[in-house]
Design an enzyme around this catalytic site. Structure first.
Site, short mmCIF file in Angstrom:
data_model
loop_
_atom_site.label_atom_id
_atom_site.label_comp_id
_atom_site.label_asym_id
_atom_site.label_seq_id
_atom_site.Cartn_x
_atom_site.Cartn_y
_atom_site.Cartn_z
N ASP A 31 0.84 -1.14 0.48
CA ASP A 31 -0.17 -0.46 -0.12
C ASP A 31 0.82 1.60 0.15
O ASP A 31 2.02 1.12 0.50
CB ASP A 31 -0.90 -0.41 1.16
CG ASP A 31 -2.21 1.01 1.67
OD1 ASP A 31 -1.78 2.15 0.67
OD2 ASP A 31 -3.27 0.40 1.34
N ILE A 32 0.30 1.95 -1.11
CA ILE A 32 1.44 3.11 -1.23
C ILE A 32 1.34 4.24 0.24
O ILE A 32 1.93 5.58 0.12
CB ILE A 32 1.32 4.14 -2.21
CG1 ILE A 32 2.12 4.90 -3.18
CG2 ILE A 32 -0.17 4.40 -2.43
CD1 ILE A 32 1.39 5.42 -4.33
N ASN A 83 -13.48 -2.50 2.64
CA ASN A 83 -13.86 -1.97 2.27
C ASN A 83 -14.86 -1.90 1.44
O ASN A 83 -14.56 -1.98 0.48
CB ASN A 83 -13.79 -0.15 2.92
CG ASN A 83 -13.15 -0.05 3.91
OD1 ASN A 83 -12.94 -0.72 4.75
ND2 ASN A 83 -11.63 0.56 4.03
N HIS A 96 -10.42 -4.82 -2.94
CA HIS A 96 -9.32 -5.05 -2.49
C HIS A 96 -9.04 -5.44 -0.56
O HIS A 96 -10.28 -4.53 -0.76
CB HIS A 96 -8.22 -3.81 -2.22
CG HIS A 96 -8.92 -2.54 -2.03
ND1 HIS A 96 -9.71 -1.60 -2.34
CD2 HIS A 96 -8.90 -1.81 -0.69
CE1 HIS A 96 -10.04 -0.75 -2.24
NE2 HIS A 96 -9.63 -0.65 -0.61
N HIS A 98 -7.11 -5.20 2.56
CA HIS A 98 -5.97 -4.74 3.61
C HIS A 98 -5.50 -6.09 4.60
O HIS A 98 -5.96 -6.37 5.39
CB HIS A 98 -6.35 -3.59 4.07
CG HIS A 98 -7.05 -2.12 3.30
ND1 HIS A 98 -5.88 -1.53 3.40
CD2 HIS A 98 -8.05 -2.54 2.58
CE1 HIS A 98 -6.74 -0.37 2.37
NE2 HIS A 98 -8.63 -0.73 2.19
P1 5GP Z 1 -10.07 1.55 0.80
O1 5GP Z 1 -10.11 3.22 1.42
O2 5GP Z 1 -10.34 1.87 -0.29
O3 5GP Z 1 -10.08 0.74 1.47
O4 5GP Z 1 -8.40 2.05 0.63
C1 5GP Z 1 -7.81 2.00 -0.71
C2 5GP Z 1 -6.51 1.95 -0.51
O5 5GP Z 1 -5.27 1.73 -1.77
C3 5GP Z 1 -4.94 2.67 0.58
O6 5GP Z 1 -4.52 2.41 1.48
C4 5GP Z 1 -4.34 3.90 -0.16
O7 5GP Z 1 -3.50 3.70 0.47
C5 5GP Z 1 -4.20 2.56 -1.17
N1 5GP Z 1 -3.66 3.34 -2.86
C6 5GP Z 1 -4.08 4.19 -3.55
N2 5GP Z 1 -4.16 4.88 -4.68
C7 5GP Z 1 -2.90 3.51 -4.25
C8 5GP Z 1 -1.73 3.05 -5.73
O8 5GP Z 1 -1.45 4.47 -6.80
N3 5GP Z 1 -1.04 1.77 -5.32
C9 5GP Z 1 -1.06 1.83 -3.95
N4 5GP Z 1 -0.03 0.76 -4.17
N5 5GP Z 1 -1.80 1.95 -2.89
C10 5GP Z 1 -2.64 3.23 -3.54
#
Ligand code: 5GP
Ligand code: ZN
Length: 134
Positions: A31-32, A83, A96, A98
């Site tokens: 995760d970035i 989520n 996705h 986590h």
């Molecule tokens: P969500 O809130 O949708 O469950 O989590 C999305 C996750 O994707 C976040 O933790 C965010 O840091 C990660 N994320 C968003 N854009 C990118 C990206 O371009 N590369 C990577 N590796 N992670 C990303």
């Protein structure tokens, strides 16, 4: 695949990512914006916004890959989070999971767990309703 989806772009290699694992159906990468060191994302390559949009066979590998990564990291305390929907903190509309290491109180996933009073009668009624639709 969805052309505007950031995770589909990662799958296609159009956006760089730090890949941990890849197969024909699954991709895992760091995760970035990590909540803790080693925070990773495990995704089906099939594009769909929410868990119920993904066919079973496209999801089959996700948990075993998640487990493999946890073992590879040697972590004992961690959360697996998935989520669905903005109000449920979903920012990226491609399913996705986590994997978030919980090394201590302050790092990793913070949870506010506000329980509600549960009426036994209402629970039983709800149970029957859900079961009848399974
Ligand atoms: P969500 O809130 O949708 O469950 O989590 C999305 C996750 O994707 C976040 O933790 C965010 O840091 C990660 N994320 C968003 N854009 C990118 C990206 O371009 N590369 C990577 N590796 N992670 C990303
Ligand atoms: Zn996608």
């Amino acid at each position: 695949m969805a052309s505007s989806c950031i995770f589909c772009k990662i799958i296609k290699g159009q956006i760089p990512s730090m890949k941990i694992f890849e197969s024909d159906k699954t991709l895992a990468f760091l995760d970035i914006g990590p909540l803790s060191k080693g925070h990773s994302l495990i995704i089906p390559k099939y594009h769909g916004a929410k868990l119920h949009d993904i066919p079973d066979d496209q999801l089959a590998e996700v948990l075993s890959v998640t487990k493999k990564i946890a073992i590879a990291q040697g972590i004992q305390d961690y959360n697996v989070l998935q989520n669905n929907g903005r109000i449920a903190h979903q920012e990226v509309d491609h399913v996705h999971f986590h994997l978030i290491p919980k090394p201590n109180e302050s790092e990793g996933l913070g949870i506010i767990w506000q329980t509600q009073d549960a009426d036994k009668g209402a629970l039983s009624k709800l149970l029957e309703d859900i079961k009848s639709k399974m």
